[in-house]
Structures are given as C-alpha cells and as structure tokens.
Design an enzyme around this catalytic site. Sequence first.
Site, PDB file in Angstrom:
ATOM      1  N   TYR A  95       0.792  -1.257  -0.113  1.00  0.00           N
ATOM      2  CA  TYR A  95      -0.078   0.020   0.019  1.00  0.00           C
ATOM      3  C   TYR A  95       0.763   1.312  -0.080  1.00  0.00           C
ATOM      4  O   TYR A  95       0.242   2.542  -0.007  1.00  0.00           O
ATOM      5  CB  TYR A  95      -0.946   0.228   1.136  1.00  0.00           C
ATOM      6  N   HIS A 111       0.903 -11.668   2.259  1.00  0.00           N
ATOM      7  CA  HIS A 111      -0.284 -10.869   1.737  1.00  0.00           C
ATOM      8  C   HIS A 111      -0.998 -11.801   0.334  1.00  0.00           C
ATOM      9  O   HIS A 111      -2.241 -11.811   0.515  1.00  0.00           O
ATOM     10  CB  HIS A 111       0.449  -9.772   0.643  1.00  0.00           C
TER      11      HIS A 111
HETATM   12  N1  LIG Z   1      -5.237  -8.990   1.923  1.00  0.00           N
HETATM   13  C1  LIG Z   1      -5.479  -8.413   0.743  1.00  0.00           C
HETATM   14  O1  LIG Z   1      -5.281  -8.740  -0.261  1.00  0.00           O
HETATM   15  C2  LIG Z   1      -6.583  -7.319   0.713  1.00  0.00           C
HETATM   16  C3  LIG Z   1      -7.427  -6.996  -0.581  1.00  0.00           C
HETATM   17  C4  LIG Z   1      -8.099  -5.777  -0.656  1.00  0.00           C
HETATM   18  C5  LIG Z   1      -8.166  -5.114   0.658  1.00  0.00           C
HETATM   19  N2  LIG Z   1      -7.518  -5.344   1.684  1.00  0.00           N
HETATM   20  C6  LIG Z   1      -7.729  -4.534   2.928  1.00  0.00           C
HETATM   21  O2  LIG Z   1      -9.223  -4.520   3.239  1.00  0.00           O
HETATM   22  C7  LIG Z   1      -9.589  -3.037   3.297  1.00  0.00           C
HETATM   23  C8  LIG Z   1     -11.120  -2.789   3.024  1.00  0.00           C
HETATM   24  O3  LIG Z   1     -11.238  -3.306   1.595  1.00  0.00           O
HETATM   25  P1  LIG Z   1     -11.557  -2.229   0.347  1.00  0.00           P
HETATM   26  O4  LIG Z   1     -10.506  -1.080   0.587  1.00  0.00           O
HETATM   27  O5  LIG Z   1     -11.367  -2.943  -0.693  1.00  0.00           O
HETATM   28  O6  LIG Z   1     -13.032  -1.828   0.213  1.00  0.00           O
HETATM   29  P2  LIG Z   1     -14.175  -1.773   1.433  1.00  0.00           P
HETATM   30  O7  LIG Z   1     -13.836  -1.154   2.675  1.00  0.00           O
HETATM   31  O8  LIG Z   1     -15.174  -2.818   1.277  1.00  0.00           O
HETATM   32  O9  LIG Z   1     -14.959  -0.478   0.716  1.00  0.00           O
HETATM   33  C9  LIG Z   1     -14.327   0.970   0.400  1.00  0.00           C
HETATM   34  C10 LIG Z   1     -15.275   1.681  -0.253  1.00  0.00           C
HETATM   35  O10 LIG Z   1     -16.511   1.877   0.394  1.00  0.00           O
HETATM   36  C11 LIG Z   1     -16.733   3.258   0.850  1.00  0.00           C
HETATM   37  N3  LIG Z   1     -17.410   3.194   1.988  1.00  0.00           N
HETATM   38  C12 LIG Z   1     -16.618   2.949   3.331  1.00  0.00           C
HETATM   39  N4  LIG Z   1     -17.542   3.200   4.357  1.00  0.00           N
HETATM   40  C13 LIG Z   1     -18.891   3.389   3.796  1.00  0.00           C
HETATM   41  C14 LIG Z   1     -20.150   3.619   4.360  1.00  0.00           C
HETATM   42  N5  LIG Z   1     -20.340   3.688   5.691  1.00  0.00           N
HETATM   43  N6  LIG Z   1     -20.903   4.028   3.537  1.00  0.00           N
HETATM   44  C15 LIG Z   1     -20.721   3.986   1.946  1.00  0.00           C
HETATM   45  N7  LIG Z   1     -19.762   3.794   1.672  1.00  0.00           N
HETATM   46  C16 LIG Z   1     -18.693   3.249   2.355  1.00  0.00           C
HETATM   47  C17 LIG Z   1     -15.522   4.086   0.708  1.00  0.00           C
HETATM   48  O11 LIG Z   1     -15.593   5.285   0.241  1.00  0.00           O
HETATM   49  P3  LIG Z   1     -15.379   6.556   1.105  1.00  0.00           P
HETATM   50  O12 LIG Z   1     -13.508   6.470   1.184  1.00  0.00           O
HETATM   51  O13 LIG Z   1     -15.851   7.706   0.070  1.00  0.00           O
HETATM   52  O14 LIG Z   1     -15.969   6.546   2.365  1.00  0.00           O
HETATM   53  C18 LIG Z   1     -14.650   3.291  -0.279  1.00  0.00           C
HETATM   54  O15 LIG Z   1     -14.733   3.479  -1.709  1.00  0.00           O
HETATM   55  C19 LIG Z   1      -8.548  -2.397   2.242  1.00  0.00           C
HETATM   56  O16 LIG Z   1      -8.589  -0.969   2.660  1.00  0.00           O
HETATM   57  C20 LIG Z   1      -7.379  -3.218   3.020  1.00  0.00           C
HETATM   58  O17 LIG Z   1      -6.686  -2.466   3.905  1.00  0.00           O
HETATM   59  C21 LIG Z   1      -7.048  -6.454   1.721  1.00  0.00           C
END
Ligand SMILES: NC(=O)c1ccc[n+]([C@@H]2O[C@H](COP(=O)([O-])OP(=O)(O)OC[C@H]3O[C@@H](n4cnc5c(N)ncnc54)[C@H](OP(=O)(O)O)[C@@H]3O)[C@@H](O)[C@H]2O)c1
Length: 271
Positions: free
Chosen positions: A47, A104
């Site tokens: 990241y 990861h």
């Molecule tokens: N291990 C892995 O391979 C892997 C892969 C992917 C992700 N991850 C981890 O998981 C975390 C979360 O996954 P993600 O970032 O893919 O997606 P997510 O958390 O499912 O979704 C993030 C999105 O949802 C929006 N959001 C957040 N809270 C909200 C709410 N209460 N109401 C409406 N929209 C909302 C955010 O927009 P706003 O910013 O506008 O609020 C953003 O666009 C990542 O940041 C990372 O730390 C790990």
Amino acid sequence: MQVIEAKGFKLPLVGLGTWTLQGRDCTRLVEQAIRVGYRHIDTAQMYNNERAVGEGVRASGRRNEVVVVTKVQPTLLAPHDLERSVKESLVSLRLDVIDLLLIHWPNPRVPLAETLGAMAKMKREGYTRAVGVSNFTVALLDEAVRVSPEPLVCNQVECHPYLDQDKVIAACRKHGMAMVAYSPIARGQARGDELLSRIGAAHKKTAAQVCLRWLVQQGIAVVPRTSKILRLEENLAIFDFELSDAEMKEIAGLARPGGRIVDWTYSPKWD
Ligand SMILES: NC(=O)c1ccc[n+]([C@@H]2O[C@H](COP(=O)([O-])OP(=O)(O)OC[C@H]3O[C@@H](n4cnc5c(N)ncnc54)[C@H](OP(=O)(O)O)[C@@H]3O)[C@@H](O)[C@H]2O)c1
C-alpha cells in the site's frame, strides 16, 4: 471493542482498512480512527503507506492498545527477502514491533514452508507478535497449518454478502484461526443495495452498517476502508443492534457467481 481470540491472540473485530490512503490524509484518518475507538489498523507493504499509518498510530497516543497489521509482498516471500522487508516495514512504521504480520498473497514460486519458517523467525526474534496469512484457499490453508512452526492467527480474504465464502470460513474455524473480511462492504457496493437498505431502515442503520453487522455477527473480523472521517464512526457503530436469523439468511442470499471483486487468481509479476 469486541475481539476475536485465536491462538491466544486478540484481534479487534473492526479494523480500519488503509489501501489507497496516503500521506497526511492517511495519518489523520488513522489517528482519528483510534480516537473514536478503532483498535485494529490494516496496512501492507504494497500500500506504500506504512510511514503514514505508523505516524497516525503514534499520534493517537494509544500505540499499546492498537493492533497494527502489515503484510509481506508476494514478491518478497523468499526467507532472506522476507526478513529484510519486515525490518524495512518496521523502519517505515517507526514502531518497535508489528502486532500481526501476514503473507499478503501466496507465491507458488517460493515453498510455503520456507516462507512460514522465516515468518516464525521474525516472531521469535521479536519483530512481530503474531503471524498469519491472506488470500489462502482451503487447500493452502491446510498446508500452511501443517508446515508452520508458529500458530497462524488469521486468514484475511475477500468476504461480503455478494460472495459465498462458507468453505474458507469453515476452514478457518476448523483450524481455530480468525477469519478477517477484506472489502467487507464490497468496495462501497453495499451502500446502494435495496435489501440491505430495507433491513437497515428497520434497525435505523445504513446499508453499510447492516453489511458489516452481518459479518461480525458470524464472528468474522472486518477491515472497512473509508477516506471520510464521518464514516469512521458509522462503520464502528454496529454493536448496538442484532440481525434476526431470517435477516441473516436473506442477506446470505445475495451471494452470486461473479460476486468476487478482487480476482482470486490475481498473480502479481512474481519476478
Ligand atoms: N489482503 C488483501 O489482499 C486485501 C485486498 C483488498 C483489501 N484489503 C484490505 O481491506 C480493506 C477494505 O477493503 P477495500 O478497501 O477493498 O473495500 P471496502 O472497505 O469494502 O470499501 C471501501 C469503499 O467503500 C466506501 N465506504 C466506506 N464506508 C462506507 C459507508 N459507511 N457507506 C458508504 N460507503 C462507504 C469507501 O468510500 P469513502 O472513502 O468515500 O468512504 C470506499 O470507496 C482495504 O483498505 C485493505 O486494508 C486487503
């Protein structure tokens, strides 16, 4: 904050995802998240924000209460690379110890036993308090548990209502590991979902909160990401209501083929 306990390690059920957050904005969000009650912060070498995340954790003044998770890049899973990169992560984070260090993504070019041996060494030498994996299939999880010299605390995988992850959830339970859901609100897709909104209205909650509640009610930890300070509290306010069995089932019915967001067969350039 409720925790899930696995192999003697306590992981707070809600963490802040930080993928895409950068620089001062990232630091401010991490600091504010900890202020409003988050005790689990999820980052990764990939990241490119470990420095900003570490700054936010330190600025909160609550470093000792927070579980900081970082992940080793799949291109750095050979023991020598892994050890060097973990030391670099600690320098970037400017913390004394990582709380939970994950692989990861698996890398088929490096024998898993070698990587897990190096992860265990990092734990024994005090660079991390615990180790785990991410993006491991059921078969890989079985192998990892068999060859890891140290207990594996969790498997962090994509998990939300649009994707049936029952098999990997069952595998985590079988091995006594915590299941951690990434992209828990399906990258924001849950926000406009009709069913989640309808159920939310009945509980005076938003669709995103219902989505997160559905996961934590199954004992799954979640790491939602937001770039908006206001949403930090919204995503944490999921412990003051309960979904009925019928609602839980209805939400599970949203699973569909093609519901996966992050390609499971994703393979970064290994060289
Ligand atoms: N291990 C892995 O391979 C892997 C892969 C992917 C992700 N991850 C981890 O998981 C975390 C979360 O996954 P993600 O970032 O893919 O997606 P997510 O958390 O499912 O979704 C993030 C999105 O949802 C929006 N959001 C957040 N809270 C909200 C709410 N209460 N109401 C409406 N929209 C909302 C955010 O927009 P706003 O910013 O506008 O609020 C953003 O666009 C990542 O940041 C990372 O730390 C790990």
